[in-house]
Design a protein around this motif. Structure first.
Motif, PDB file in Angstrom:
ATOM      1  N   GLU A 231      67.972  63.868  -8.374  1.00 19.82           N
ATOM      2  CA  GLU A 231      68.138  63.588  -9.799  1.00 19.82           C
ATOM      3  C   GLU A 231      67.780  64.812 -10.632  1.00 19.82           C
ATOM      4  O   GLU A 231      68.493  65.168 -11.580  1.00 19.82           O
ATOM      5  CB  GLU A 231      67.250  62.405 -10.207  1.00 19.82           C
ATOM      6  CG  GLU A 231      67.796  61.038  -9.844  1.00 19.82           C
ATOM      7  CD  GLU A 231      66.937  59.930 -10.435  1.00 19.82           C
ATOM      8  OE1 GLU A 231      65.810  60.217 -10.896  1.00 19.82           O
ATOM      9  OE2 GLU A 231      67.393  58.778 -10.426  1.00 19.82           O
ATOM     10  N   ASP A 232      66.658  65.444 -10.289  1.00 24.18           N
ATOM     11  CA  ASP A 232      66.216  66.616 -11.049  1.00 24.18           C
ATOM     12  C   ASP A 232      67.206  67.767 -10.891  1.00 24.18           C
ATOM     13  O   ASP A 232      67.504  68.477 -11.859  1.00 24.18           O
ATOM     14  CB  ASP A 232      64.823  67.046 -10.574  1.00 24.18           C
ATOM     15  CG  ASP A 232      64.275  68.211 -11.388  1.00 24.18           C
ATOM     16  OD1 ASP A 232      64.078  68.026 -12.608  1.00 24.18           O
ATOM     17  OD2 ASP A 232      64.078  69.304 -10.817  1.00 24.18           O
ATOM     18  N   HIS A 233      67.721  67.956  -9.681  1.00 22.83           N
ATOM     19  CA  HIS A 233      68.697  69.024  -9.439  1.00 22.83           C
ATOM     20  C   HIS A 233      69.927  68.817 -10.317  1.00 22.83           C
ATOM     21  O   HIS A 233      70.407  69.756 -10.980  1.00 22.83           O
ATOM     22  CB  HIS A 233      69.086  69.035  -7.960  1.00 22.83           C
ATOM     23  CG  HIS A 233      69.929  70.201  -7.560  1.00 22.83           C
ATOM     24  ND1 HIS A 233      71.299  70.218  -7.752  1.00 22.83           N
ATOM     25  CD2 HIS A 233      69.609  71.402  -6.991  1.00 22.83           C
ATOM     26  CE1 HIS A 233      71.786  71.375  -7.309  1.00 22.83           C
ATOM     27  NE2 HIS A 233      70.786  72.108  -6.840  1.00 22.83           N
ATOM     28  N   PHE A 234      70.449  67.601 -10.348  1.00 26.55           N
ATOM     29  CA  PHE A 234      71.650  67.314 -11.137  1.00 26.55           C
ATOM     30  C   PHE A 234      71.377  67.441 -12.632  1.00 26.55           C
ATOM     31  O   PHE A 234      72.228  67.932 -13.389  1.00 26.55           O
ATOM     32  CB  PHE A 234      72.164  65.918 -10.798  1.00 26.55           C
ATOM     33  CG  PHE A 234      73.535  65.621 -11.339  1.00 26.55           C
ATOM     34  CD1 PHE A 234      74.558  66.555 -11.275  1.00 26.55           C
ATOM     35  CD2 PHE A 234      73.822  64.381 -11.902  1.00 26.55           C
ATOM     36  CE1 PHE A 234      75.828  66.279 -11.765  1.00 26.55           C
ATOM     37  CE2 PHE A 234      75.080  64.093 -12.398  1.00 26.55           C
ATOM     38  CZ  PHE A 234      76.090  65.045 -12.328  1.00 26.55           C
ATOM     39  N   ARG A 235      70.191  67.008 -13.048  1.00 31.39           N
ATOM     40  CA  ARG A 235      69.817  67.141 -14.462  1.00 31.39           C
ATOM     41  C   ARG A 235      69.813  68.613 -14.877  1.00 31.39           C
ATOM     42  O   ARG A 235      70.332  68.974 -15.944  1.00 31.39           O
ATOM     43  CB  ARG A 235      68.433  66.530 -14.706  1.00 31.39           C
ATOM     44  CG  ARG A 235      67.907  66.698 -16.145  1.00 31.39           C
ATOM     45  CD  ARG A 235      66.474  66.211 -16.275  1.00 31.39           C
ATOM     46  NE  ARG A 235      65.577  66.938 -15.400  1.00 31.39           N
ATOM     47  CZ  ARG A 235      65.090  68.165 -15.650  1.00 31.39           C
ATOM     48  NH1 ARG A 235      65.450  68.798 -16.773  1.00 31.39           N
ATOM     49  NH2 ARG A 235      64.280  68.763 -14.808  1.00 31.39           N
ATOM     50  N   ARG A 236      69.253  69.473 -14.023  1.00 34.25           N
ATOM     51  CA  ARG A 236      69.177  70.897 -14.357  1.00 34.25           C
ATOM     52  C   ARG A 236      70.556  71.551 -14.354  1.00 34.25           C
ATOM     53  O   ARG A 236      70.826  72.444 -15.168  1.00 34.25           O
ATOM     54  CB  ARG A 236      68.236  71.602 -13.391  1.00 34.25           C
ATOM     55  CG  ARG A 236      66.777  71.143 -13.530  1.00 34.25           C
ATOM     56  CD  ARG A 236      65.890  71.836 -12.529  1.00 34.25           C
ATOM     57  NE  ARG A 236      65.820  73.272 -12.789  1.00 34.25           N
ATOM     58  CZ  ARG A 236      65.387  74.168 -11.888  1.00 34.25           C
ATOM     59  NH1 ARG A 236      65.019  73.762 -10.689  1.00 34.25           N
ATOM     60  NH2 ARG A 236      65.323  75.443 -12.201  1.00 34.25           N
ATOM     61  N   VAL A 237      71.418  71.133 -13.453  1.00 40.52           N
ATOM     62  CA  VAL A 237      72.798  71.643 -13.473  1.00 40.52           C
ATOM     63  C   VAL A 237      73.445  71.349 -14.823  1.00 40.52           C
ATOM     64  O   VAL A 237      74.063  72.224 -15.447  1.00 40.52           O
ATOM     65  CB  VAL A 237      73.640  71.027 -12.329  1.00 40.52           C
ATOM     66  CG1 VAL A 237      75.127  71.385 -12.502  1.00 40.52           C
ATOM     67  CG2 VAL A 237      73.150  71.511 -10.978  1.00 40.52           C
ATOM     68  N   ARG A 238      73.294  70.116 -15.286  1.00 35.50           N
ATOM     69  CA  ARG A 238      73.890  69.731 -16.574  1.00 35.50           C
ATOM     70  C   ARG A 238      73.259  70.514 -17.719  1.00 35.50           C
ATOM     71  O   ARG A 238      73.961  70.918 -18.669  1.00 35.50           O
ATOM     72  CB  ARG A 238      73.727  68.223 -16.797  1.00 35.50           C
ATOM     73  CG  ARG A 238      74.434  67.379 -15.746  1.00 35.50           C
ATOM     74  CD  ARG A 238      74.606  65.915 -16.174  1.00 35.50           C
ATOM     75  NE  ARG A 238      73.374  65.283 -16.583  1.00 35.50           N
ATOM     76  CZ  ARG A 238      72.508  64.683 -15.778  1.00 35.50           C
ATOM     77  NH1 ARG A 238      72.742  64.675 -14.458  1.00 35.50           N
ATOM     78  NH2 ARG A 238      71.426  64.100 -16.241  1.00 35.50           N
TER      79      ARG A 238
END
Length: 419
Positions: A231-238
């Motif tokens: 979740e954190d990885h995807f949040r940071r990508v966005r």
């Protein structure tokens, strides 16, 4: 008459000029992001694709061109190029070099699928791989790179779709939920999806059969099954994409068609392509290198552009123009042909394209110049050779001017700089 094999075709001039422009623009953008070219063989061991792409994928089970070599080994024409790039990365120990390995490629791939608009059995891809980091900043950079390539080609009205399919543990939990729910839905899905429901439930989401979509929409979202790290990885990508002001739409059903993807997946679509509207796709493939025998973890992310479709859009949008001939030399007589050959060499040194006519008849040569789209035609006869002055005709306006040899060279060089 022998014709091209079904699903394969010749790329002829002047359209081949647009292909060259698309590739040149892509190379310029790759250079700006410090990506360097890699060239892999067209033939690879079949095991490379069965282990990476997945034996249950359509590519491996239905579409690959595979044959037995004379020594009994199984070889396959590459259906995609991420696995070959990873194979080369491992074989040549690129992991020993410092930093992230940023690599790009251009070339033909082969899949035996039904030919349709923008889809061929020998097709071309422009792609890139960034290997050696699992940072979400690399994901955002990769997506920015591909967006910039499209902008460089003046292709608008495209849509960027992104998703996360999580890491191995997240997908395992989600797959188990899918497997349970698909027991009820699978009998109403297409034959491929019924098989996938047993072997690889996640790939049901990649189904392209229109009648199956309402049923697939009933399935849960993978985003609800991501662990905190995913979740954190995807949040940071966005966040990185937002910082770059890159517009995107989160599409939870976007899983891509190959088994090696993990975490970030993305796709860009374009409305002019109809139902099969994807220009490119990509995603992260952490763990692929290890599955191919690497003893060192090599997380990576990449994309591949369908160059056939990209060129088609460029043509339709008039974002690319057929390369025009700068100058057609019309020599009248054998002596003029010899003289024109020497003169053409001097003019070409100015980075000007020149074709020398050999028809001898002026009317016919002017017709050829028009058909070639020449900007200018230069008339060369006995008088021009003696006086070293030439008649230059503007083919668009029809205006003619008499110029000395040096005036001619200066004028042509000046017109080139104005482009």
């Amino acid at each position: 008459m022998i014709r091209a094999v079904k699903g394969m075709r010749d790329i002829l001039p002047p359209v081949s000029g647009i292909w060259n422009q698309v590739e040149a623009a892509s190379r310029r953008m790759f250079a700006r992001f410090n990506y360097r070219e890699i060239r892999t063989p067209i033939l690879e061991e079949t095991a490379l694709f069965t282990r990476s792409v997945g034996e249950e994928s359509d590519i491996v089970s239905k579409e690959m061109y595979t044959f037995e070599d004379r020594d009994g080994s199984s070889l396959t024409l590459r259906p995609e190029n991420t696995a070959p790039v990873l194979r080369a990365y491992i074989e040549h120990r690129l992991d020993q070099q410092s930093g992230v390995q940023r690599l790009y490629y251009l070339g033909p791939m082969f899949r035996r699928e039904r030919p349709q608009k923008g889809r061929f059995r020998q097709f071309y891809q422009i792609g890139a791989e960034a290997i050696g980091s699992d940072s979400p900043a690399i994901d955002a950079e990769m997506i920015e790179l591909v967006v910039r390539i499209l902008e460089q080609l003046q292709i608008g009205s495209f849509e960027l779709l992104i998703n996360s399919i999580g890491s191995k543990d997240s997908r395992a939990r989600y797959n188990e939920t899918l497997r349970v729910q698909l027991k009820e839905l699978a009998p109403r899905l297409c034959e491929d999806c019924r098989r996938r429901a047993e072997t690889n439930p996640l790939r049901v989401l990649d189904c392209k059969v229109p009648q199956d979509q309402p049923l697939i929409d009933q399935l849960p979202s993978i985003l609800d099954y991501l662990d905190p790290e995913d979740e954190d990885h995807f949040r940071r990508v966005r966040e990185f994409l937002d910082n770059r002001q890159i517009a995107y739409t989160v599409k939870p059903r976007l899983v891509r068609g190959l088994d090696y993807y993990s975490r970030t997946t993305f796709e860009i679509t374009h409305g002019s392509l109809g139902a099969q509207n994807s220009i490119l796709g990509g995603g992260r493939y952490d763990g692929l290198a290890e599955s191919l025998g690497s003893k060192v973890p090599a997380p990576g992310i990449g994309f591949s552009i369908g160059e056939d479709r990209l060129v088609m859009i460029a043509e339709e949008n008039s974002s690319m123009h057929m390369p025009a001939l700068d100058l057609y030399l019309a020599p009248m007589g054998d002596v003029a042909i010899r003289h024109s050959g020497v003169l053409a060499r001097e003019i070409r040194d100015l980075d000007i394209s020149v074709e020398v006519g050999v028809d001898h008849k002026l009317k016919r040569m002017l017709e050829i110049a028009n058909k070639l789209g020449a900007r200018y035609t230069l008339l060369v006869g006995d008088e021009e050779i003696v006086t070293q002055t030439y008649t230059l005709k503007d083919m668009k306006s029809g205006d003619q001017v008499r110029l000395t040899r040096q005036e001619l060279l200066d004028r042509l060089a000046g017109s080139k700089k104005e482009e």
